[in-house]
Design an enzyme around this catalytic site. Structure first.
Site, PDB file in Angstrom:
ATOM      1  N   TYR A 113       0.852  -1.190   0.000  1.00 45.19           N
ATOM      2  CA  TYR A 113       0.000   0.000   0.000  1.00 45.19           C
ATOM      3  C   TYR A 113       0.883   1.234   0.000  1.00 45.19           C
ATOM      4  O   TYR A 113       1.858   1.308   0.742  1.00 45.19           O
ATOM      5  CB  TYR A 113      -0.896   0.006   1.241  1.00 45.19           C
ATOM      6  CG  TYR A 113      -1.803   1.218   1.339  1.00 45.19           C
ATOM      7  CD1 TYR A 113      -2.839   1.414   0.422  1.00 45.19           C
ATOM      8  CD2 TYR A 113      -1.633   2.169   2.346  1.00 45.19           C
ATOM      9  CE1 TYR A 113      -3.676   2.516   0.510  1.00 45.19           C
ATOM     10  CE2 TYR A 113      -2.477   3.274   2.441  1.00 45.19           C
ATOM     11  CZ  TYR A 113      -3.487   3.444   1.526  1.00 45.19           C
ATOM     12  OH  TYR A 113      -4.322   4.540   1.613  1.00 45.19           O
ATOM     13  N   ASP A 164       9.252   3.001   0.186  1.00 43.20           N
ATOM     14  CA  ASP A 164       8.169   3.637   0.932  1.00 43.20           C
ATOM     15  C   ASP A 164       8.325   3.221   2.391  1.00 43.20           C
ATOM     16  O   ASP A 164       7.957   2.115   2.781  1.00 43.20           O
ATOM     17  CB  ASP A 164       6.809   3.202   0.368  1.00 43.20           C
ATOM     18  CG  ASP A 164       5.650   3.889   1.088  1.00 43.20           C
ATOM     19  OD1 ASP A 164       5.902   4.571   2.110  1.00 43.20           O
ATOM     20  OD2 ASP A 164       4.498   3.747   0.635  1.00 43.20           O
ATOM     21  N   LYS A 175       3.646   9.015   9.139  1.00 46.51           N
ATOM     22  CA  LYS A 175       3.455   8.388  10.448  1.00 46.51           C
ATOM     23  C   LYS A 175       4.451   8.850  11.524  1.00 46.51           C
ATOM     24  O   LYS A 175       4.274   9.928  12.073  1.00 46.51           O
ATOM     25  CB  LYS A 175       3.408   6.868  10.270  1.00 46.51           C
ATOM     26  CG  LYS A 175       2.208   6.524   9.349  1.00 46.51           C
ATOM     27  CD  LYS A 175       1.898   5.074   9.103  1.00 46.51           C
ATOM     28  CE  LYS A 175       0.610   4.975   8.289  1.00 46.51           C
ATOM     29  NZ  LYS A 175       0.630   4.132   7.149  1.00 46.51           N
TER      30      LYS A 175
HETATM   31  C1  PLP Z   1       0.038   4.611   5.739  1.00 46.06           C
HETATM   32  C2  PLP Z   1       0.846   4.410   4.531  1.00 46.06           C
HETATM   33  C3  PLP Z   1       0.811   5.311   3.458  1.00 46.06           C
HETATM   34  C4  PLP Z   1      -0.173   6.437   3.382  1.00 46.06           C
HETATM   35  O1  PLP Z   1       0.016   7.377   4.382  1.00 46.06           O
HETATM   36  P1  PLP Z   1      -1.197   8.340   4.794  1.00 46.06           P
HETATM   37  O2  PLP Z   1      -0.595   9.267   5.779  1.00 46.06           O
HETATM   38  O3  PLP Z   1      -2.257   7.453   5.343  1.00 46.06           O
HETATM   39  O4  PLP Z   1      -1.628   9.033   3.551  1.00 46.06           O
HETATM   40  C5  PLP Z   1       1.693   5.135   2.416  1.00 46.06           C
HETATM   41  N1  PLP Z   1       2.568   4.116   2.424  1.00 46.06           N
HETATM   42  C6  PLP Z   1       2.628   3.224   3.424  1.00 46.06           C
HETATM   43  C7  PLP Z   1       3.650   2.131   3.389  1.00 46.06           C
HETATM   44  C8  PLP Z   1       1.754   3.328   4.499  1.00 46.06           C
HETATM   45  O5  PLP Z   1       1.777   2.410   5.474  1.00 46.06           O
END
Ligand code: PLP
Length: 432
Positions: free
Chosen positions: A147, A242, A270
């Protein structure tokens, strides 16, 4: 122990569904994957969440990752409160932005320049734009089950196998937005190699969660990340990690430091916001320099680098940087949880397994070994839902889906882990 009373949550949810789609502002909070309804949180402190009916839960989500120190850490709250007195948003540069960028560059070897955004989604969307702008290529490779936020180009289903070009996973995403997104299988370098061969000189970047934490918790197999690095180098593509979840969670250098692989661009979110809405992308100076106003890849944000958010993030990152014992503690608690769970599954001969590293884990309700999306999907989601509901009613707050990771914070104690394991054991004793 009796089931928790959630009368006030129930009446709030009734109002919520009338006023908001599904009653929530982010889908997984709605408990659709596990049945029942969400509890509404009144406050949080340390390792605990307190709902509006006065029930206390040991929190294994930590706001989906940010709260690595636990909720409402006093040092973060104090710093943020002080900053608030000085202004909530300026829309002009502040010293906090410089501090934040310098701190991240100091902590992570692959970072030479950083741009702040307001969410992980934004960070990834912008990083992809930079990768495309830098390489002059349109296509990107992502992995099934990873994701990367909800930007159009990344909401791509990989249903019909490895080498199919993008089909949007969400309605409202034009095919044109998804057609340049190619999907490969996690932990399968051959699937990536094939896409590179079929799309010679067309791939701008490979984007990957270095530890896949959005299909449960899947670790990269030996050589997988190094193999991606090599494939990107051989094909003139950028490697994009990511690290929105793994950044500053798997040690102060994140997954790239943990596995010793240097990506070209890395995205964050995060943890770097300490609970405030923050995202960031950074990497090589020559690549980052094509971002506006230096270069012609446009990217902007009214609230980007917001002083209150920067203050929360800087405070949390500094604490992590200055306290290596936090990671030792997180690793020990993670191991305690995984070993305890494994012992229970062996004792009750369940077709269940536990995966994880450090403070990230996942219990998969399947007998198959999980190493990618396809094998993760063999999990019995109904069995998970039953287990989840039981655990919640005994004060253990896990992600309401089989495919969410278990997050441990520095505020958790061995006692918390042991209490959760006792409830888990009781569950498998009752429902063998
Ligand atoms: C949570 C997440 C996102 C998206 O971040 P948001 O702050 O929810 O937009 C993108 N990449 C990874 C790996 C994530 O866990």
């Amino acid at each position: 122990m009796a089931k928790f009373e959630i009368t006030k949550s129930k009446s709030l949810f009734k109002r919520a569904v009338c006023a908001m789609p599904g009653g929530v502002n982010s889908p997984v909070r709605a408990f659709k994957a596990v049945g029942g309804q969400p509890v509404f949180i009144e406050s949080a402190k340390g390792q605990y969440l307190y709902d509006v009916d006065g029930n206390r839960y040991i929190d294994y989500i930590g706001s989906w990752g940010p709260m690595i120190l636990g909720h409402n850490d006093e040092r973060v709250v104090e710093a943020v409160t002080k900053q608030m007195q000085k202004g909530i948003s300026y829309g002009a540069p502040s010293s906090l932005e410089v501090e934040m960028a310098e701190l991240m560059i100091e902590m992570v070897p692959s970072l030479e320049m950083v741009r702040m955004a307001n969410s992980g989604t934004e960070a990834v969307m912008s990083a992809i734009r930079v990768a495309r702008g830098f390489t002059g290529r349109d296509k990107i490779i992502k992995f099934e089950g990873c994701y990367h936020g909800h930007a159009d180009a990344l909401l791509v289903k990989a249903g019909s196998g490895v080498m199919t070009a993008g089909v949007p996973d969400s309605s409202g995403v034009p095919e044109g937005c998804a057609k340049d997104t190619l999907t490969a299988e996690y932990n399968n370098l051959e699937s990536v190699r094939a896409l590179f061969a079929e799309n010679y000189n067309e791939i701008a970047c490979v984007i990957v969660e270095p530890v896949a934490a959005n299909m449960g918790l899947v670790l990269p197999e030996e050589g997988f990340l190094a193999g991606l690095r090599k494939l990107c180098d051989n094909n003139g593509a950028l490697l994009l990690f990511d690290e929105v979840i793994t950044g500053f969670r798997l040690g102060i250098k994140g997954a790239s430091g943990y596995y010793g692989i240097k990506p070209d661009i890395t995205t964050y979110g995060k943890i770097i916001g300490g609970g405030m809405p923050v995202g960031a992308y950074g990497g090589r100076k020559d690549i980052m320099s094509i971002t506006a106003p230096l270069g012609n890849v446009y990217q902007a944000g009214t609230l980007s680098g917001n002083p209150v958010a920067m203050c929360a993030g800087i405070t949390q990152l500094r604490i992590l940087k200055d306290s290596p014992e936090i990671y030792t503690h997180l690793d020990a608690l993670g191991e305690r949880f995984r070993q305890g769970a494994a012992r229970i599954f062996t004792k009750y001969k369940k077709n269940i397994q536990i995966s994880g590293t450090g403070s990230l884990s996942c219990i998969y309700f399947t007998g198959s070994e999980v190493h990618d999306y396809r094998t993760a999907k063999t999990a019995d989601t109904e069995a998970f839902a039953k287990y989840f509901t039981y655990m919640l009613n005994r004060g253990n707050y896990f992600g309401p889906s089989q495919f969410e990771a278990v997050f441990i914070s520095d505020a958790h104690t061995e006692r918390d882990i042991d209490k959760t394991l006792e409830d888990m054991e009781e569950y498998f004793e009752l429902y063998p």
